[in-house]
Scaffold this motif. Sequence first.
Motif, PDB file in Angstrom:
ATOM      1  N   PRO A  22       0.874  -1.071  -0.105  1.00 19.30           N
ATOM      2  CA  PRO A  22      -0.023   0.079   0.124  1.00 19.30           C
ATOM      3  C   PRO A  22       0.893   1.263   0.143  1.00 19.30           C
ATOM      4  O   PRO A  22       2.023   1.359   0.810  1.00 19.30           O
ATOM      5  N   GLY A  23       0.480   2.324  -0.870  1.00 19.46           N
ATOM      6  CA  GLY A  23       1.125   3.490  -1.168  1.00 19.46           C
ATOM      7  C   GLY A  23       2.159   3.428  -2.138  1.00 19.46           C
ATOM      8  O   GLY A  23       2.704   4.190  -2.787  1.00 19.46           O
ATOM      9  N   PHE A  24       2.391   2.091  -2.475  1.00 23.59           N
ATOM     10  CA  PHE A  24       3.136   1.989  -3.749  1.00 23.59           C
ATOM     11  C   PHE A  24       2.548   1.133  -4.927  1.00 23.59           C
ATOM     12  O   PHE A  24       3.183   0.704  -5.862  1.00 23.59           O
ATOM     13  N   GLN A  25       1.057   1.146  -4.684  1.00 22.91           N
ATOM     14  CA  GLN A  25       0.368   0.071  -5.769  1.00 22.91           C
ATOM     15  C   GLN A  25      -0.383   1.412  -6.813  1.00 22.91           C
ATOM     16  O   GLN A  25      -0.654   2.235  -6.388  1.00 22.91           O
ATOM     17  N   ILE A  26      -0.211   0.734  -8.023  1.00 22.67           N
ATOM     18  CA  ILE A  26      -0.819   1.799  -9.110  1.00 22.67           C
ATOM     19  C   ILE A  26      -2.006   1.228  -9.622  1.00 22.67           C
ATOM     20  O   ILE A  26      -2.764   1.729 -10.408  1.00 22.67           O
ATOM     21  N   LEU A  27      -2.512  -0.216  -9.193  1.00 24.01           N
ATOM     22  CA  LEU A  27      -3.829  -0.549  -9.554  1.00 24.01           C
ATOM     23  C   LEU A  27      -4.820  -0.047  -8.431  1.00 24.01           C
ATOM     24  O   LEU A  27      -4.660  -0.063  -7.218  1.00 24.01           O
ATOM     25  N   ARG A  28      -5.831   0.460  -8.861  1.00 23.10           N
ATOM     26  CA  ARG A  28      -6.866   1.102  -8.068  1.00 23.10           C
ATOM     27  C   ARG A  28      -8.264   0.450  -8.170  1.00 23.10           C
ATOM     28  O   ARG A  28      -8.822   0.140  -6.942  1.00 23.10           O
ATOM     29  N   GLU A  29      -8.818   0.130  -9.286  1.00 22.45           N
ATOM     30  CA  GLU A  29     -10.059  -0.195  -9.410  1.00 22.45           C
ATOM     31  C   GLU A  29     -10.271  -1.610  -9.201  1.00 22.45           C
ATOM     32  O   GLU A  29     -10.425  -2.474 -10.238  1.00 22.45           O
ATOM     33  N   THR A  30      -9.912  -2.292  -8.125  1.00 25.53           N
ATOM     34  CA  THR A  30      -9.830  -3.899  -7.868  1.00 25.53           C
ATOM     35  C   THR A  30     -11.213  -4.411  -7.721  1.00 25.53           C
ATOM     36  O   THR A  30     -11.671  -5.431  -8.200  1.00 25.53           O
ATOM     37  N   GLU A  31     -12.329  -3.646  -6.953  1.00 24.09           N
ATOM     38  CA  GLU A  31     -13.588  -4.077  -7.140  1.00 24.09           C
ATOM     39  C   GLU A  31     -14.184  -4.043  -8.474  1.00 24.09           C
ATOM     40  O   GLU A  31     -15.033  -5.122  -8.839  1.00 24.09           O
TER      41      GLU A  31
END
Length: 499
Positions: A22-31
């Motif tokens: 977390p904080g280093f992740q670039i994928l947002r729309e997981t749901e």
Amino acid sequence: MSDFPAYDEVHVISDIHMGGKPGFQILRETERLANYIRQVAAQRPEGRVALVLNGDVFDTLAEDIRGYVAVDEAVATVTRIMGDKSFSAIWEALADFVKTKGRTLVIVIGNHDIEVSFPTVQRLILSRLAGEDLDARARIEFSTTGAGYTCTVGNARVFCTHGNEVDAWNYNRYEDLAKVARRLNAGRSLDPSEWYPNAGTRMVKEVMNEVKRKYAWIDLLKPETSAAVGTLVVLDPSQAAKINNLLSILGERQRGAGQVDQRLSAEGFQPREQTAAPAITVDQLLGPNVKAGMLGVESINALNAEDMLLSAEKNFGQRGGSPAPQPEGTLGTPQLIWDRLTGWLTGVGKDEALRRALKDWLADDKTFDITDKDDTYKQVTASVGHSMDFIITGHTHLERAIDMGAGRYYFNSGTWIRLLRFTDAMLKDTASFKPVYELLTNGGMASIDTAQFGGESFVMDQTSAVSVVLEGGKAIGRLTHVEGDGTGAPQVIEQLARS
């Protein structure tokens, strides 16, 4: 009977980039992604449906691993990613997908997840998605040798490949990956020093990841190679001290250009001028604004990469003595580069320097032109046989839908990570760029996610997919955007039908 798997529908997504803490992740729309997977699983209950994850499913380059490739750490790394609560819903949806009759899941290798080629990792994925259910396990296929994945929809042939096979920055050495796999199966390991990475991997691990710890948004800019170094050194001038590494990275990229020609063309008979990647110049690496500022001149004729590397070799390869003479317009030793950079930043201000660097990076940008015939399009289509009716790539994060003529079509499935949109108005002058600069340098991803300029969101709400569907006897290709929570029908952006 077809030589290839036959489906009623094929759905393709790529560049999901699950990885990083977390904080280093670039994928947002997981749901949204999890719901989209479930929606694909529900199509044609009595038919055959394939979901192709077309490369860069994982992002092991965002993980804390020793060296450039996870070998002994591969299983632990992928286990951590699959168990991360940020991504777990996606894996639950994929598990449900492969338990559905008539569904096939295909995982294609990219350049950020080369560990998927290891049998140990494939067994881990099979176990996570299917357990001991042999029917479900049989519905999972891997394409990790650089051959892509070919299938049919009606009488149309569909070819899916990530696209890095023709990218001199990011090509995979599949033969070496096979050697690593053989070692792992034989209970042996690989010393990190034995693996020499491609230029793109070196750029990410040696330069971008360090900058990304403070400026997480740097991964969201595309294209990621043009003027990239100029933007990076303006953001973090300490990167100038790594100029030796940066030059050797450029040299690795040039060596890579000699290897990509035969990646997709198995016979190796493609004429070089059709598929060879163009040379990279100093202007393209730093950007003309940054380079001119550091040299203290308004315009400099760009050196070609060979001259630049020759100068670098003379200067950095010496043991003692005075620096070797340099061709006119080169940047000089690391100390001289540092002096020039800091002097320029002091003179124009860091905000103005970043504005100029971004203008270089985004010059002639055609990111959002879905008909632009970019280098990936040109090189992949030159290497793929005319028997392929639909060619689908990813890798660039830039969605495309192009009618090639003669009933053949090219698509790029874009990406599921965030995309930033810099407008001309934002980069017009120092004053217009000031609020953007303050956001980029002081705000984290949470602030960037909610920021608006000129009434438009800074982060685009755009997650892309490509489908090839049999309807009324025709194979219809569609570029779509998956929206909202992913439960509704995707929005069709472009439709290309083959009779």
